[in-house]
Design a protein around this motif. Sequence first.
Motif, PDB file in Angstrom:
ATOM      1  N   GLU A  27     -19.372 -63.062 -29.428  1.00  0.00           N
ATOM      2  CA  GLU A  27     -18.882 -61.114 -30.129  1.00  0.00           C
ATOM      3  C   GLU A  27     -17.546 -62.136 -31.803  1.00  0.00           C
ATOM      4  O   GLU A  27     -16.832 -63.256 -31.350  1.00  0.00           O
ATOM      5  CB  GLU A  27     -18.160 -60.500 -29.429  1.00  0.00           C
ATOM      6  N   ASP A  28     -17.805 -61.080 -32.748  1.00  0.00           N
ATOM      7  CA  ASP A  28     -16.556 -61.985 -33.388  1.00  0.00           C
ATOM      8  C   ASP A  28     -15.399 -60.676 -32.842  1.00  0.00           C
ATOM      9  O   ASP A  28     -15.181 -60.001 -32.619  1.00  0.00           O
ATOM     10  CB  ASP A  28     -17.079 -61.518 -34.993  1.00  0.00           C
ATOM     11  N   PRO A  29     -14.454 -62.393 -32.424  1.00  0.00           N
ATOM     12  CA  PRO A  29     -13.242 -61.697 -32.010  1.00  0.00           C
ATOM     13  C   PRO A  29     -12.643 -60.578 -33.123  1.00  0.00           C
ATOM     14  O   PRO A  29     -11.221 -60.018 -32.051  1.00  0.00           O
ATOM     15  CB  PRO A  29     -12.093 -62.669 -31.951  1.00  0.00           C
ATOM     16  N   ASN A  30     -12.606 -60.598 -33.928  1.00  0.00           N
ATOM     17  CA  ASN A  30     -11.209 -59.245 -34.854  1.00  0.00           C
ATOM     18  C   ASN A  30     -12.660 -57.966 -34.795  1.00  0.00           C
ATOM     19  O   ASN A  30     -11.677 -57.186 -35.756  1.00  0.00           O
ATOM     20  CB  ASN A  30     -11.753 -60.019 -36.283  1.00  0.00           C
ATOM     21  N   ARG A  31     -13.618 -57.893 -34.163  1.00  0.00           N
ATOM     22  CA  ARG A  31     -13.913 -56.306 -33.649  1.00  0.00           C
ATOM     23  C   ARG A  31     -13.714 -55.506 -32.654  1.00  0.00           C
ATOM     24  O   ARG A  31     -14.648 -54.356 -32.448  1.00  0.00           O
ATOM     25  CB  ARG A  31     -15.611 -57.075 -34.842  1.00  0.00           C
ATOM     26  N   ASN A  32     -13.307 -56.304 -31.639  1.00  0.00           N
ATOM     27  CA  ASN A  32     -12.786 -55.878 -30.780  1.00  0.00           C
ATOM     28  C   ASN A  32     -11.961 -54.976 -30.678  1.00  0.00           C
ATOM     29  O   ASN A  32     -11.163 -54.742 -31.649  1.00  0.00           O
ATOM     30  CB  ASN A  32     -12.906 -57.060 -29.589  1.00  0.00           C
ATOM     31  N   SER A  33     -12.275 -53.675 -30.441  1.00  0.00           N
ATOM     32  CA  SER A  33     -11.042 -52.623 -30.439  1.00  0.00           C
ATOM     33  C   SER A  33     -10.143 -53.174 -29.769  1.00  0.00           C
ATOM     34  O   SER A  33      -9.194 -51.684 -29.816  1.00  0.00           O
ATOM     35  CB  SER A  33     -11.991 -51.258 -30.491  1.00  0.00           C
ATOM     36  N   ASN A  34     -10.048 -53.345 -28.948  1.00  0.00           N
ATOM     37  CA  ASN A  34      -8.723 -53.165 -27.262  1.00  0.00           C
ATOM     38  C   ASN A  34      -7.769 -54.716 -28.036  1.00  0.00           C
ATOM     39  O   ASN A  34      -7.055 -55.009 -26.765  1.00  0.00           O
ATOM     40  CB  ASN A  34      -9.807 -53.077 -26.481  1.00  0.00           C
ATOM     41  N   ARG A  35      -8.027 -55.174 -29.164  1.00  0.00           N
ATOM     42  CA  ARG A  35      -7.070 -56.245 -29.324  1.00  0.00           C
ATOM     43  C   ARG A  35      -5.925 -56.403 -29.628  1.00  0.00           C
ATOM     44  O   ARG A  35      -5.505 -55.229 -30.204  1.00  0.00           O
ATOM     45  CB  ARG A  35      -8.138 -57.314 -30.592  1.00  0.00           C
TER      46      ARG A  35
END
Length: 131
Positions: free
Chosen positions: A78-86
């Motif tokens: 998955e794209d690491p910049n699209r994780n809402s909890n990042r």
Amino acid sequence: GFTLLEILIVIVIIGILASLAIPNFMKSTETAKGKEAVVTLETIRTAEAMYYLDHNYYTSDQDVNFGFDELVPNYLPEDPNRNSNRNWNYYFLNPPDSIITAERINGFYRSQLIDMDLDGNLVNGWPWPPR
């Protein structure tokens, strides 16, 4: 029962113990978030290396700002910049720098960076948290 003095002494002792424990807990939390960033940087580095082996160029050679769309799903799950909890934004700087960067996006250390080169060396921002 207990006297007021005994209760106050217990409250003071609990307060002293809490004042010693909370900073250590906060530092441990920040260290874990830094390690999370390093693991993600390593994953991105590996995905970029696999992409390079298949295509003979890095995703950032194609003028893509973040470049992760080309890596998902074949090289990254998955794209690491699209994780809402990042806690971090990740980006890959164009060669000749060829640095993968994690930028803290929240908390006390907002805007702090951790950088990794394509050989897997941390070149900036480690150990985390900054001193």
